[in-house]
Design a protein around this motif. Sequence first.
Motif, mmCIF file in Angstrom:
data_model
loop_
_atom_site.group_PDB
_atom_site.id
_atom_site.type_symbol
_atom_site.label_atom_id
_atom_site.label_comp_id
_atom_site.label_asym_id
_atom_site.label_seq_id
_atom_site.Cartn_x
_atom_site.Cartn_y
_atom_site.Cartn_z
ATOM 1 N N PRO A 177 13.262 -8.050 -1.991
ATOM 2 C CA PRO A 177 13.553 -7.465 -1.308
ATOM 3 C C PRO A 177 12.945 -6.410 -0.395
ATOM 4 C CG PRO A 177 15.485 -8.905 -1.924
ATOM 5 C CD PRO A 177 14.308 -8.642 -2.788
ATOM 6 N N CYS A 178 13.506 -5.518 -1.462
ATOM 7 C CA CYS A 178 13.281 -4.242 -1.357
ATOM 8 C C CYS A 178 11.797 -3.418 -1.443
ATOM 9 C CB CYS A 178 13.717 -3.167 -2.549
ATOM 10 S SG CYS A 178 13.010 -0.707 -2.505
ATOM 11 N N SER A 179 10.658 -4.183 -1.894
ATOM 12 C CA SER A 179 9.219 -4.855 -2.007
ATOM 13 C C SER A 179 9.143 -4.378 -0.873
ATOM 14 C CB SER A 179 8.622 -4.977 -3.226
ATOM 15 O OG SER A 179 7.439 -4.685 -2.973
ATOM 16 N N GLN A 180 9.358 -6.054 -0.879
ATOM 17 C CA GLN A 180 8.618 -6.651 0.977
ATOM 18 C C GLN A 180 9.722 -5.949 2.323
ATOM 19 O OE1 GLN A 180 6.128 -9.431 0.858
ATOM 20 N NE2 GLN A 180 6.255 -8.500 -0.936
ATOM 21 N N GLY A 181 10.358 -5.371 2.203
ATOM 22 C CA GLY A 181 10.974 -4.761 3.138
ATOM 23 C C GLY A 181 9.952 -3.243 3.116
#
Length: 321
Positions: A300-304
């Motif tokens: 989620p951090c990467s995609q966010g």
Amino acid sequence: YSIGHSVTNRYGGKQIRRPDMTVTYKVFERSTNSRGRCSSGFHSLIENQVHKNRIIMENGKLELDVYLPDDTKRSNKELLPIIMFVHGGGWQAGDRDFLSINYSGGLTPYLLEQGFMLISVSYRLQCTGTVVEDMIEDLGDAVRFISKNAKKWGGNGNHIIPFGASAGGHLSLLLSYSKKFPEIKGVISLYGPTELREQYLWDGASSWYEYLYLPFYIRATRKLCRPGANNADCFERISPVALVDSNTPTTLLLHGMQDALVPVSQARQLSKALAYNNITHALIEFPCAAHSCEIYCSSPCSQGTLYAIERFLYNSIIANP
């Protein structure tokens, strides 16, 4: 960007994307205070290339890598806005070649596909006997070199956005907040330190592990200025929080809420200073995320991070040319 691409991980994986060209932008004389061989901080499939880059830097040359979009996918030949990547590594390790690995949810191929030029820059590390202000001098020279030569590469030298992670985020903020480069239209920092003045660090701490870790953080960062009677002035000059004023460029801050290396309070302190001065900015905090959380492509951090950077670039460059 789309939810579908995130779910299918279209831009994920660890593919290598080699630069289209590598250029020497500065030659320097290594200091007599050099601290031996420089460490890359990498143990990966790009280690051989990183080793070559490190030897070149140790021999007094600073290079930059230029990544160009595929011409076949470009609908026109307008000059490309430029993202200038500043690598991290605690000011003493790391390498510009990190951009060749697909990370941050596939940031490199995604930005190229969207029509941005990416330029990844080397700078002198602490192992060459330098301090932060020397590193900022190098990055400033890189901006001037890019601005002068960008047109022949197909880039717009008047639209540059520095982007860095960790120590690279700190250096990107300092470079942009110096107000010396009108071609810088904004800045992106991923979990970069923003406050190095010891007297203010304790005030910003907000959790038990920050209080536990701060003595180590303070000890590690004292080497970023040359020893001397004016160290307090130096740490103020290299603290982005202290440099914010009404002319500060638009800023994007991304930070994991469980970052134990650079506490999220650092980003919050800078965000507060930017808001006080009415600077357009955004702070995005990722729950349950630690330092370098964006490296894992499907997280989620990467995609966010990918989505936030795309929106920021659109608003700061495309929507406001």
